[in-house]
Each structure stands twice: as structure tokens, then as C-alpha cells.
Motif scaffolding. Structure first.
Motif, short mmCIF file in Angstrom:
data_model
loop_
_atom_site.label_atom_id
_atom_site.label_comp_id
_atom_site.label_asym_id
_atom_site.label_seq_id
_atom_site.Cartn_x
_atom_site.Cartn_y
_atom_site.Cartn_z
N ILE A 21 0.87 -1.18 0.00
CA ILE A 21 0.00 0.00 0.00
C ILE A 21 0.91 1.23 0.00
O ILE A 21 1.79 1.37 0.84
N ILE A 22 0.70 2.09 -0.97
CA ILE A 22 1.45 3.35 -1.05
C ILE A 22 0.43 4.46 -0.88
O ILE A 22 -0.52 4.56 -1.65
N GLN A 23 0.63 5.26 0.13
CA GLN A 23 -0.32 6.33 0.41
C GLN A 23 0.42 7.65 0.49
O GLN A 23 1.52 7.73 1.02
N GLY A 24 -0.20 8.69 -0.06
CA GLY A 24 0.41 10.01 0.00
C GLY A 24 -0.34 11.00 -0.86
O GLY A 24 -1.35 10.68 -1.48
N LYS A 25 0.20 12.20 -0.90
CA LYS A 25 -0.41 13.28 -1.67
C LYS A 25 0.01 13.22 -3.14
O LYS A 25 1.15 12.87 -3.46
N ALA A 26 -0.91 13.62 -4.00
CA ALA A 26 -0.68 13.65 -5.45
C ALA A 26 -0.05 14.97 -5.87
O ALA A 26 -0.37 16.03 -5.33
N TYR A 27 0.85 14.88 -6.84
CA TYR A 27 1.33 16.07 -7.55
C TYR A 27 1.03 15.81 -9.01
O TYR A 27 1.52 14.84 -9.60
N VAL A 28 0.20 16.64 -9.61
CA VAL A 28 -0.33 16.39 -10.95
C VAL A 28 0.42 17.20 -12.00
O VAL A 28 0.64 18.40 -11.83
N LEU A 29 0.81 16.51 -13.07
CA LEU A 29 1.54 17.12 -14.17
C LEU A 29 0.82 16.85 -15.50
O LEU A 29 -0.06 15.99 -15.57
N GLY A 30 1.25 17.54 -16.54
CA GLY A 30 0.66 17.38 -17.86
C GLY A 30 1.30 16.27 -18.67
O GLY A 30 1.82 15.30 -18.13
N LYS A 31 1.30 16.45 -19.98
CA LYS A 31 1.85 15.44 -20.88
C LYS A 31 3.26 15.83 -21.32
O LYS A 31 3.68 16.98 -21.18
N ASN A 32 3.99 14.84 -21.83
CA ASN A 32 5.33 15.05 -22.39
C ASN A 32 6.30 15.71 -21.42
O ASN A 32 7.08 16.59 -21.80
N ILE A 33 6.28 15.30 -20.16
CA ILE A 33 7.23 15.83 -19.18
C ILE A 33 8.57 15.15 -19.46
O ILE A 33 8.70 13.94 -19.33
N THR A 72 4.20 12.32 -2.62
CA THR A 72 4.88 11.04 -2.84
C THR A 72 4.39 10.30 -4.08
O THR A 72 4.98 9.30 -4.47
N ILE A 73 3.31 10.80 -4.70
CA ILE A 73 2.77 10.15 -5.90
C ILE A 73 2.62 11.20 -7.00
O ILE A 73 1.94 12.21 -6.82
N ILE A 74 3.27 10.95 -8.12
CA ILE A 74 3.17 11.81 -9.30
C ILE A 74 2.06 11.26 -10.19
O ILE A 74 2.02 10.06 -10.47
N ILE A 75 1.17 12.12 -10.66
CA ILE A 75 0.13 11.75 -11.62
C ILE A 75 0.43 12.56 -12.88
O ILE A 75 0.54 13.79 -12.81
N ALA A 76 0.58 11.88 -14.01
CA ALA A 76 0.97 12.58 -15.24
C ALA A 76 0.22 12.05 -16.45
O ALA A 76 -0.37 10.96 -16.41
N GLY A 77 0.30 12.83 -17.52
CA GLY A 77 -0.30 12.43 -18.79
C GLY A 77 0.61 11.48 -19.54
O GLY A 77 1.49 10.84 -18.97
N PRO A 78 0.44 11.40 -20.86
CA PRO A 78 1.23 10.48 -21.67
C PRO A 78 2.68 10.94 -21.86
O PRO A 78 2.99 12.12 -21.73
N ASN A 79 3.54 9.97 -22.18
CA ASN A 79 4.93 10.20 -22.58
C ASN A 79 5.78 10.79 -21.45
O ASN A 79 6.65 11.62 -21.68
N PHE A 80 5.54 10.36 -20.22
CA PHE A 80 6.31 10.86 -19.08
C PHE A 80 7.75 10.38 -19.19
O PHE A 80 8.01 9.21 -19.45
N GLY A 81 8.70 11.27 -18.98
CA GLY A 81 10.12 10.92 -18.99
C GLY A 81 10.73 10.89 -20.37
O GLY A 81 11.78 10.30 -20.57
N CYS A 82 10.10 11.56 -21.34
CA CYS A 82 10.67 11.61 -22.68
C CYS A 82 11.93 12.48 -22.66
O CYS A 82 12.26 13.09 -21.66
N GLY A 83 12.65 12.51 -23.75
CA GLY A 83 13.87 13.29 -23.82
C GLY A 83 15.09 12.41 -23.71
O GLY A 83 15.10 11.29 -24.19
N SER A 84 16.11 12.89 -23.04
CA SER A 84 17.37 12.14 -22.95
C SER A 84 17.22 10.94 -22.03
O SER A 84 16.26 10.81 -21.28
N SER A 85 18.21 10.08 -22.07
CA SER A 85 18.13 8.82 -21.32
C SER A 85 18.71 8.92 -19.92
O SER A 85 19.05 7.91 -19.32
N ARG A 86 18.80 10.10 -19.37
CA ARG A 86 19.49 10.25 -18.08
C ARG A 86 18.82 9.52 -16.93
O ARG A 86 17.63 9.67 -16.67
N GLU A 87 19.62 8.72 -16.24
CA GLU A 87 19.15 7.99 -15.06
C GLU A 87 18.89 8.94 -13.90
O GLU A 87 18.22 8.59 -12.94
N HIS A 88 19.44 10.15 -13.98
CA HIS A 88 19.30 11.13 -12.92
C HIS A 88 17.83 11.52 -12.69
O HIS A 88 17.46 11.92 -11.59
#
Length: 188
Positions: A4-16, A73-89
Motif C-alpha cells: 500500500i502506497i499512500q500520499g499526496k498527489a502532484y499532478v503534471l501534464g503530458k510530455n514531461i 509522494t505520488i506523481i500523476i501525469a499524462g502520456p509520454n512521461f520521462g521523454c527526452g534524454s536517457s538520463r538515469e538522474h
């Protein structure tokens, strides 16, 4: 094993993209020096523009001024989250900031792999546009075994796509820790 993961949401758009998650100017910090590692948390999501849900989101900051840890503690996002470079950071910065799970419509493949392989956060997918249904600050509860996310603020439950072995890999601390745990590679 925390199912069980419980926490507040932080909402983002698409293509982050990964440069929005952790801007390139903050990649100078050491990944092994504890005093510098916390700076990845401090600057997590600092490059997200306001129109994508970035700072300031209304008057809501992902990281409070002077802190290196988020109240969300929970990110809510649209499509294509984490696009761009391949950085593990990028997933590393979110973990340092305190993010335990990300729920997006879809992910850039390399971000998803980095998130799982490093054991940084659980990357859930949802068939619904949850970033249109959940608001920043809503209290959420993810049930990993049931593959559901419940918005405790609005009392609505949504179905999430099953994780398969992803949860076990993230919970073990990454792909190598999981392989050792399952005796798939030599112990060190």
C-alpha cells in the motif's frame, strides 16, 4: 513488502521530459556524496513549465523553499512521461525527493527502464487520463496487489495496469538487487 502506497498527489501534464524532471545544470552533483545527493531532490521537477503543471502550480511548490524533500509522494501525469534524454538522474531525483510511485498514461521507454532497473519508483500506467481527474494535494492510496488507486479526497477508485514483476524489482532496490535476491546472479 509494502503493498500500500499512500500520499499526496502532484499532478503534471503530458510530455514531461527528463530535462524538466532534473534540469541539466543540476547534473553536476555527485551521486555518491550524501551532501550532494540531496540536491537532486531539491531540484526535482524544477524545470517543468507552469502550463504543464510545473512550478508554481497555483501557489503549490513540489519542493518547499529551503527543503530537499517533497510533501508529494505520488506523481500523476499524462502520456509520454520521462521523454527526452536517457538520463538515469531523472528517476533518481524523484526518489531523492520522496516520490514512491508515478502514475502516467504512458512513459518514454528509457525512463521506464531506468525507473525500474534502478529501483527508484514504481511506474504505473493508467488507461484513464488521471491527470484530468485527480488534483494536486489529493490524498491517494495505491493498492499494489489490487492494481488500484483510490482518491481518498473524492472517494473514487481507478484501475491501474498490472505491474507484473516490476514491483518486485523496484521493491528489491533495482534489477541487480532483484537478480541477486532471486539467485539469478552470484551474491557479493
Amino acid at each position: 513488502m509494502e503493498t500500500i502506497i499512500q500520499g499526496k498527489a502532484y499532478v503534471l501534464g503530458k510530455n514531461i521530459d527528463t530535462d524538466q524532471i532534473i534540469p541539466a545544470e543540476h547534473l553536476v552533483y555527485s551521486l555518491s556524496d550524501p551532501e550532494e545527493v540531496i540536491l537532486y531532490g531539491k531540484y526535482a521537477l524544477s524545470g517543468v513549465p507552469p502550463e504543464q503543471g510545473g512550478l508554481p502550480q497555483g501557489n503549490i511548490l513540489f519542493i518547499e523553499e529551503g527543503s530537499c524533500h517533497s510533501n508529494y509522494t505520488i506523481i500523476i501525469a499524462g502520456p509520454n512521461f520521462g521523454c527526452g534524454s536517457s538520463r538515469e538522474h531523472a528517476p533518481f531525483a524523484l526518489k531523492v525527493a520522496g516520490v514512491k510511485a508515478i502514475v502516467a498514461e504512458s512513459y518514454a521507454r528509457i525512463f521506464y527502464r531506468n525507473c525500474v532497473d534502478g529501483g527508484f519508483a514504481i511506474p504505473y500506467e493508467s488507461a484513464e487520463q488521471l491527470n484530468q481527474l485527480i488534483k494536486t494535494g489529493d490524498e491517494l492510496k495505491i493498492d499494489v496487489e489490487a492494481n488500484t488507486i483510490e482518491n481518498l479526497t473524492s472517494n473514487i477508485t481507478y484501475k491501474l495496469n498490472p505491474l507484473g514483476d516490476v514491483f518486485n524489482i523496484v521493491e528489491a532496490g533495482g534489477i541487480f538487487a532483484y537478480a541477486r535476491q532471486e539467485n539469478l546472479m552470484p551474491q557479493h
